[in-house]
Design a protein around this motif. Structure first.
Motif, mmCIF file in Angstrom:
data_model
loop_
_atom_site.group_PDB
_atom_site.id
_atom_site.type_symbol
_atom_site.label_atom_id
_atom_site.label_comp_id
_atom_site.label_asym_id
_atom_site.label_seq_id
_atom_site.Cartn_x
_atom_site.Cartn_y
_atom_site.Cartn_z
ATOM 1 N N UNK A 94 0.872 -1.175 0.120
ATOM 2 C CA UNK A 94 0.016 0.109 0.015
ATOM 3 C C UNK A 94 0.843 1.359 0.127
ATOM 4 N N UNK A 95 0.255 2.422 -0.268
ATOM 5 C CA UNK A 95 1.169 3.543 -0.380
ATOM 6 C C UNK A 95 1.659 4.038 1.059
ATOM 7 N N UNK A 96 0.919 3.809 2.161
ATOM 8 C CA UNK A 96 1.379 4.159 3.479
ATOM 9 C C UNK A 96 2.641 3.274 3.788
ATOM 10 N N UNK A 97 2.486 2.002 3.346
ATOM 11 C CA UNK A 97 3.521 0.962 3.778
ATOM 12 C C UNK A 97 5.005 1.345 2.998
ATOM 13 N N UNK A 98 4.598 1.726 1.575
ATOM 14 C CA UNK A 98 5.710 2.091 0.762
ATOM 15 C C UNK A 98 6.519 3.214 1.231
ATOM 16 N N UNK A 99 5.673 4.224 1.773
ATOM 17 C CA UNK A 99 6.248 5.398 2.329
ATOM 18 C C UNK A 99 7.099 5.047 3.464
ATOM 19 N N UNK A 100 6.712 4.082 4.404
ATOM 20 C CA UNK A 100 7.341 3.739 5.605
ATOM 21 C C UNK A 100 8.566 2.964 5.270
ATOM 22 N N UNK A 101 8.692 2.131 4.192
ATOM 23 C CA UNK A 101 9.811 1.529 3.654
ATOM 24 C C UNK A 101 10.775 2.358 2.981
ATOM 25 N N UNK A 102 10.517 3.262 2.135
ATOM 26 C CA UNK A 102 11.665 3.954 1.657
ATOM 27 C C UNK A 102 12.134 4.905 2.631
ATOM 28 N N UNK A 103 11.296 5.587 3.891
ATOM 29 C CA UNK A 103 11.748 6.251 4.788
ATOM 30 C C UNK A 103 12.697 5.383 5.706
ATOM 31 N N UNK A 104 12.449 3.901 5.856
ATOM 32 C CA UNK A 104 13.256 3.272 6.646
ATOM 33 C C UNK A 104 14.733 3.071 6.038
#
Length: 706
Positions: free
Chosen positions: A137-147
């Motif tokens: 999902x978009x929220x999960x993808x954002x969290x992934x790149x931030x990590x």
């Protein structure tokens, strides 16, 4: 309207030395429109991945990469490396190692920081790729790149603070990363190995090579030489070839316990160039549980359970697998959970309204659904979400809740959107904790209660690497909740923690603020015993070990207001000691006791008679045995030896049942000539505890600062 001097702005959350990564406001229509434009543009130009060898050559077959949410969506193509490519890359990595290691740690760190900045700038295009290739999902993808960005900056900061010219790297290091965090874990492994001065052989997951290739491209642009970082996309044969390559001096692996065992067995058959066991850092999942007692706030429990079990379609190492409800509140909480489950929407993750995306492959879908049907056949009560017909184009599994009779109904981890529920009585709480510990896994654990004494009791008894109180059990933040488990869940050290870089060096540095005033009483007893035998130098050396050990250290890490994040070092457990000489056993026993552990000592050493009169308090923590398997499992091993004898012992340790054993070795010459032949930090268990301090009715920490 002014900034409070004790409340950090988001970008400054980690202090002045490390900038926080930035996300997006998904409630902002302008932001969404901008992202949608980038996503549409990315969908028009297929992504590609191919082997990136140091000499620019490669070969292999090309295949399409499909969106797991919709197999008609061809995300791009990957040219996979051949076994010959892998072998050649290992040789090239050895050639490139000396030059990369000679680069000053500050400049290696600067490469990571430039890559982090570039990744932040490229985030929109990376998001679109992750959503399509990994089904996030978009929220999960954002969290992934931030990590991923946070990993780059964290390890850069750690290197600048702790590494100097005298810290020698291992050599070529193989990084084998998983598909469930195809950019974050991939980047974290590579960043740590590179900044420590190692050359890297990166083998991304077979399912997600495209985002890995995009990450490598950013590192090249940031100044990392191609010889220092080579990309080898492919299946398990490529990983096996890289692990088996004689040039390989270390392996970082995230995946299944079974594959980790194969890697350990392969590495046990040879020694590093320094004559030591080849380091393996493995993170291997868990049977993660959450205990909820009758004092917990049910509404908060439901939200945290749904997020913990079903976010990312349950495809997180940290995901909640077993919910343990006190029977007094079980019916009410389950009714609320079923209602929340029915509200979840399943489908393609390119729509913001979608809560749950696909599982990664048809094979994964079959395994998960096979488990659900097996539970149904046993008569277990099952609740599922109906999924729309459109999901037939991908690999989707309906989010599922299964009520079990006991924890023993589960034989293995089910890696998907399946939550198991058991009930317990308050008087059986300790038995429940014993059952959870007895699974052998120890990655994440959750507790919901508003009773301080229950928090203290449960967190002191449960054996898990990451413990969460009154919050969900997912989304560990780099440097705030260092992540990694114990037992069957991994070898340590924790990713995003202060000990990680040290495992990638021949001699680890001592992290800042890494000390403790606690000394295990057994150290003083051992020192006195040695002094009474006229071994004054040995006695003093043992006392110094006690002072050097960080056993009992606890520190609060920076994080958001309203959350308390504590990092502490505990005894690791039972340590296997395999000495050859009396001096060797003194050194091993001192290291194990200084870190609070109990030991099994190999009787084939012939040393039992010389240590038969140890003080009773020490003797109680010792088992003498030649049957190592019968007195395990082991949380570590200290071996005296070198050459073929060390290989023989390493192979025997690798064949033991139970957890992967972190093995340290020192020759008899090392024991005689080195102050610290064994690293004390590898004999300690890192534990991260994250407490939602606002859960008991108000943000006390926020109110207290005025």
């Amino acid at each position: 309207g002014g900034k409070h001097d004790q409340i950090a702005l988001p970008a400054d959350l980690f202090g002045k030395d490390r900038q926080n990564s930035l996300g997006f406001d998904l409630a902002n229509e302008t932001t969404l429109a901008s992202l949608a434009s980038v996503f549409q543009e990315g969908a028009q130009a297929p992504f590609t991945a191919a082997p990136e060898l140091g000499d620019g050559t490669s070969s292999g077959e090309t295949r399409p990469v499909l969106n797991p949410a919709d197999h008609s969506d061809v995300v791009g193509s990957v040219t996979e490396a051949s076994v010959e490519d892998a072998q050649k890359a290992a040789s090239l990595a050895q050639e490139a190692f000396a030059e990369w290691q000679s680069v000053a740690p500050q400049e290696r760190a600067a490469c990571l920081e430039r890559a982090a900045d570039a990744m932040q700038e490229s985030m929109p295009s990376l998001l679109g790729l992750i959503m399509r290739e990994a089904g996030k999902s978009l929220p999960n993808a954002i969290a992934e790149v931030r990590e991923a960005i946070d990993f780059l900056r964290y390890y850069a900061e750690q290197a600048k603070r702790t590494l100097g010219p005298g810290h020698k790297a291992l050599g070529p290091v193989v990084c084998i990363s998983p598909w469930n965090f195809p950019l974050a874990i991939f980047t974290g492994q590579i960043a740590a190995a590179l900044v420590a001065g190692n050359s890297v052989l990166a083998k991304p997951a077979e399912e997600t090579p495209l985002i890995a290739a995009a990450g490598v491209k950013l590192l090249y642009q940031a100044g990392v030489p191609r010889g220092a970082l080579q990309l080898l996309p492919g299946d398990g044969k490529i990983g096996a070839a890289l692990v088996a390559a004689p040039e390989t001096q270390g392996v970082m692996f995230t995946g299944s316990t079974d594959v980790a065992r194969l890697i350990q067995a392969e590495l046990a058959g040879r020694l590093s160039n320094a004559g030591k066991p080849i380091p393996l850092i493995a993170e291997t999942g868990g049977q993660n549980a959450m205990i909820v007692d009758s004092s917990a706030l049910a509404e908060q429990v439901v939200g945290d359970v749904i997020a913990s079990a079903f976010d990312s379609a349950g495809q997180r190492c940290s995901a909640l697998r077993v919910l343990c409800l006190q029977e007094d509140i079980a019916d009410r909480v389950l009714t609320m959970l079923r209602g929340a489950l029915a509200e979840l929407t399943v489908g393609r993750t390119d729509q913001l309204k979608i809560d749950i995306g696909p599982v990664i492959t048809a094979e994964a879908k079959d395994v998960i659904e096979g488990h659900i049907e097996a539970m149904r056949a046993k008569g277990r009560r099952i609740e599922q979400v109906a999924i729309p017909a459109a999901t037939a184009a991908g690999t989707f599994v309906a989010p599922t809740i299964i009520e079990l009779n006991s924890l023993s109904d589960l034989e293995r981890e089910v890696f998907g959107p399946v939550l198991h529920v058991i009930r317990y009585r308050r008087e059986d709480l300790d038995r429940l904790i014993d059952d959870i510990n007895a699974t052998g896994y120890g990655l994440t654990f959750g507790l919901h209660t508003r009773l301080d004494e229950t928090i203290a009791h449960v967190t002191s008894r449960v054996r898990a690497g990451n413990i969460y109180v009154n919050r969900n059990v997912i989304g560990a933040v780099v440097g705030v909740q260092p992540f990694g488990g114990r037992g069957l869940s991994g070898t340590g050290p924790k990713a995003g923690g202060p000990l990680y870089l040290g495992r990638l060096l021949q001699q680890p540095p001592v992290p800042p603020r890494h000390s403790s005033v606690h000394v295990d009483p057994a150290i003083s007893l051992l020192a006195e015993w040695l002094r009474a035998k006229g071994k004054t130098e040995d006695s003093e050396a043992i006392r110094e070990l006690g002072g050097e050990s960080a056993l009992g250290m606890s520190q609060e890490l920076p994080g958001p207001v309203g959350e308390r994040n504590t990092y502490s070092l505990h005894p690791r457990g039972r340590i296997l000691l395999v000495p050859q000489t009396e001096a060797g056993l003194v050194s091993q026993l001192g290291a194990a006791l200084a870190t609070g552990n109990s030991v099994t000592i190999d009787t084939d050493s012939g040393l039992e008679g010389k240590f038969s009169d140890l003080p009773a308090e020490i003797a109680a923590r010792i088992i003498w045995s030649s049957d190592w398997a019968n007195h395990g499992p082991y949380a570590g091993a200290l071996v005296e030896g070198d050459g073929n004898s060390l290989i023989s012992v390493s192979r025997r340790i690798a064949s033991l049942p139970g957890p992967l054993v972190l093995t340290q070795a020192a020759s008899s010459a090392d024991v005689a000539g080195m102050d610290d032949p064994y690293c004390l930090n590898w004999l300690l268990e890192e534990v991260s505890v994250s407490v939602n301090t606002a859960a008991a009715g108000g943000n006390a920490s926020l109110m207290a600062i005025g």
